[in-house]
Design a protein around this motif. Structure first.
Motif, PDB file in Angstrom:
ATOM      1  N   VAL A 168      27.553  69.154  22.259  1.00 12.77           N
ATOM      2  CA  VAL A 168      28.335  68.663  21.181  1.00 12.77           C
ATOM      3  C   VAL A 168      28.734  70.020  20.370  1.00 12.77           C
ATOM      4  N   ASP A 169      28.294  71.105  20.196  1.00 16.22           N
ATOM      5  CA  ASP A 169      28.424  72.309  19.632  1.00 16.22           C
ATOM      6  C   ASP A 169      29.497  73.322  20.108  1.00 16.22           C
ATOM      7  N   THR A 170      30.202  72.482  20.985  1.00 14.18           N
ATOM      8  CA  THR A 170      31.541  73.427  21.600  1.00 14.18           C
ATOM      9  C   THR A 170      32.534  72.812  21.096  1.00 14.18           C
ATOM     10  N   PRO A 171      34.062  73.443  20.833  1.00 13.62           N
ATOM     11  CA  PRO A 171      35.060  72.889  20.469  1.00 13.62           C
ATOM     12  C   PRO A 171      35.607  71.833  21.087  1.00 13.62           C
ATOM     13  N   VAL A 172      35.281  71.578  22.322  1.00 13.29           N
ATOM     14  CA  VAL A 172      36.130  70.850  23.418  1.00 13.29           C
ATOM     15  C   VAL A 172      35.195  69.383  23.157  1.00 13.29           C
ATOM     16  N   CYS A 173      33.892  69.504  23.305  1.00 12.48           N
ATOM     17  CA  CYS A 173      32.931  68.492  23.087  1.00 12.48           C
ATOM     18  C   CYS A 173      33.007  67.902  21.662  1.00 12.48           C
ATOM     19  N   ASP A 174      33.002  68.782  20.851  1.00  8.58           N
ATOM     20  CA  ASP A 174      33.077  68.436  19.329  1.00  8.58           C
ATOM     21  C   ASP A 174      34.366  67.370  19.238  1.00  8.58           C
ATOM     22  N   LEU A 175      35.639  67.953  19.583  1.00  9.41           N
ATOM     23  CA  LEU A 175      36.854  67.071  19.221  1.00  9.41           C
ATOM     24  C   LEU A 175      36.687  65.745  20.068  1.00  9.41           C
ATOM     25  N   GLU A 176      36.196  65.680  21.318  1.00 10.87           N
ATOM     26  CA  GLU A 176      35.951  64.559  22.235  1.00 10.87           C
ATOM     27  C   GLU A 176      35.248  63.564  21.592  1.00 10.87           C
ATOM     28  N   VAL A 177      34.248  63.791  20.887  1.00  8.19           N
ATOM     29  CA  VAL A 177      32.993  62.944  20.511  1.00  8.19           C
ATOM     30  C   VAL A 177      33.687  62.592  19.149  1.00  8.19           C
ATOM     31  N   LYS A 178      34.372  63.257  18.541  1.00 12.09           N
ATOM     32  CA  LYS A 178      35.009  62.682  17.370  1.00 12.09           C
ATOM     33  C   LYS A 178      36.008  62.004  17.533  1.00 12.09           C
ATOM     34  N   THR A 179      36.933  62.180  18.501  1.00 13.18           N
ATOM     35  CA  THR A 179      37.991  61.271  18.921  1.00 13.18           C
ATOM     36  C   THR A 179      37.547  59.947  19.278  1.00 13.18           C
ATOM     37  N   PHE A 180      36.462  59.925  20.141  1.00 13.46           N
ATOM     38  CA  PHE A 180      35.819  58.569  20.677  1.00 13.46           C
ATOM     39  C   PHE A 180      34.819  58.014  19.425  1.00 13.46           C
ATOM     40  N   ASN A 181      34.280  58.687  18.586  1.00 13.94           N
ATOM     41  CA  ASN A 181      33.847  57.911  17.280  1.00 13.94           C
ATOM     42  C   ASN A 181      34.831  57.319  16.583  1.00 13.94           C
ATOM     43  N   LYS A 182      36.120  57.849  16.339  1.00 15.08           N
ATOM     44  CA  LYS A 182      37.157  57.133  15.749  1.00 15.08           C
ATOM     45  C   LYS A 182      37.562  56.296  16.553  1.00 15.08           C
ATOM     46  N   LYS A 183      37.859  56.248  17.752  1.00 19.13           N
ATOM     47  CA  LYS A 183      38.515  55.135  18.520  1.00 19.13           C
ATOM     48  C   LYS A 183      37.671  53.887  18.765  1.00 19.13           C
ATOM     49  N   ALA A 184      36.212  54.212  19.149  1.00 19.68           N
ATOM     50  CA  ALA A 184      35.400  53.354  19.108  1.00 19.68           C
ATOM     51  C   ALA A 184      35.329  52.429  18.125  1.00 19.68           C
ATOM     52  N   SER A 185      35.372  52.578  16.739  1.00 17.44           N
ATOM     53  CA  SER A 185      35.511  51.676  15.858  1.00 17.44           C
ATOM     54  C   SER A 185      36.824  50.684  15.845  1.00 17.44           C
ATOM     55  N   GLU A 186      37.737  51.029  16.791  1.00 12.54           N
ATOM     56  CA  GLU A 186      38.917  50.087  16.884  1.00 12.54           C
ATOM     57  C   GLU A 186      38.548  48.980  17.913  1.00 12.54           C
ATOM     58  N   ILE A 187      37.725  49.129  18.766  1.00 12.75           N
ATOM     59  CA  ILE A 187      37.315  48.139  19.867  1.00 12.75           C
ATOM     60  C   ILE A 187      35.846  47.714  19.605  1.00 12.75           C
ATOM     61  N   SER A 188      35.894  46.242  19.257  1.00 11.94           N
ATOM     62  CA  SER A 188      34.724  45.594  19.009  1.00 11.94           C
ATOM     63  C   SER A 188      33.792  45.202  20.365  1.00 11.94           C
ATOM     64  N   GLY A 189      32.600  45.132  20.540  1.00  9.24           N
ATOM     65  CA  GLY A 189      31.991  44.879  21.654  1.00  9.24           C
ATOM     66  C   GLY A 189      31.668  45.930  22.724  1.00  9.24           C
ATOM     67  N   VAL A 190      32.132  47.132  22.299  1.00  6.23           N
ATOM     68  CA  VAL A 190      31.843  48.429  23.153  1.00  6.23           C
ATOM     69  C   VAL A 190      31.145  49.422  22.639  1.00  6.23           C
ATOM     70  N   THR A 191      30.100  49.792  23.316  1.00  4.34           N
ATOM     71  CA  THR A 191      29.245  51.019  22.821  1.00  4.34           C
ATOM     72  C   THR A 191      29.601  51.982  23.613  1.00  4.34           C
ATOM     73  N   VAL A 192      29.720  53.375  22.808  1.00  2.66           N
ATOM     74  CA  VAL A 192      30.031  54.671  23.374  1.00  2.66           C
ATOM     75  C   VAL A 192      28.652  55.335  23.222  1.00  2.66           C
ATOM     76  N   TYR A 193      28.403  56.088  24.484  1.00  8.06           N
ATOM     77  CA  TYR A 193      27.238  56.850  24.490  1.00  8.06           C
ATOM     78  C   TYR A 193      27.590  58.230  24.989  1.00  8.06           C
ATOM     79  N   THR A 194      27.164  59.391  24.118  1.00  8.24           N
ATOM     80  CA  THR A 194      27.626  60.630  24.833  1.00  8.24           C
ATOM     81  C   THR A 194      26.094  61.220  25.112  1.00  8.24           C
ATOM     82  N   ILE A 195      26.038  61.976  26.226  1.00 10.08           N
ATOM     83  CA  ILE A 195      25.008  62.372  26.896  1.00 10.08           C
ATOM     84  C   ILE A 195      25.153  63.859  27.154  1.00 10.08           C
ATOM     85  N   SER A 196      24.326  64.721  26.708  1.00 12.55           N
ATOM     86  CA  SER A 196      24.171  66.248  26.935  1.00 12.55           C
ATOM     87  C   SER A 196      22.916  66.680  26.910  1.00 12.55           C
TER      88      SER A 196
END
Length: 164
Positions: free
Chosen positions: A53-81
């Motif tokens: 999560v401390d790399t630029p691509v991963c950082d942006l990916e997780v932030k993007t899913f964090n924002k977009k996940a709030s738009e979908i109810s009933g779905v949980t996003v897990y990021t594993i590293s």
């Protein structure tokens, strides 16, 4: 499937998963140092693996899913590293991550081996996205051929919406 990191071919350890497969059992560690298994997760889930999560691509990916996940109810996003849970917790706190659950595979590499995402040469996880239905069947699976590329966010989210 050939996967590369910065243009160099790498070896993925474990069986690669595909749509229709049952998602495998795993044990990972959450930010409170507690074990989490597949059975601890419910409903429609997006499982993302990232190198760190401390790399630029991963950082942006997780932030993007964090924002977009709030738009979908009933779905949980897990990021594993492979990041330590302490580092994940610090990063989530400093970046305001509230809609993505970060989990660590640092201890036993069980998630990486079970999903065919552990990169032998790097000791990290490849960049992948899985959407798993409430029946634990995979409805979307994507192993990015270049680990430093971004996933197709809309494709992943659309698969999650359809799985509901």
């Amino acid at each position: 499937m050939e996967v590369k990191f910065q243009g160099n071919k790498v070896t993925l350890v474990g069986k690669q998963l595909k749509v229709g497969d049952q998602f495998p059992e795993f044990t990972v560690t959450n930010n409170s140092m507690e074990q989490v298994t597949l059975g601890d997760t419910k409903g429609v889930r997006i499982f993302l693996t990232v190198p760190s999560v401390d790399t630029p691509v991963c950082d942006l990916e997780v932030k993007t899913f964090n924002k977009k996940a709030s738009e979908i109810s009933g779905v949980t996003v897990y990021t594993i590293s492979m990041d330590l849970p302490f580092a994940q917790s610090r990063w989530c706190g400093s970046e305001g991550i509230k809609n993505v659950v970060t989990l660590s595979d640092y201890k036993d590499r069980e998630f990486g081996n079970a999903t065919g995402t552990y990169v032998k040469e790097l000791g990290l996880l490849a960049r992948t996205a899985f959407v798993v239905g409430s029946d634990n069947k995979i409805v979307y699976a994507n192993y990015l051929t270049e680990i430093t590329d971004y996933p197709n966010y809309e494709e992943v989210l659309e698969a999650a919406k359809l799985a509901q």
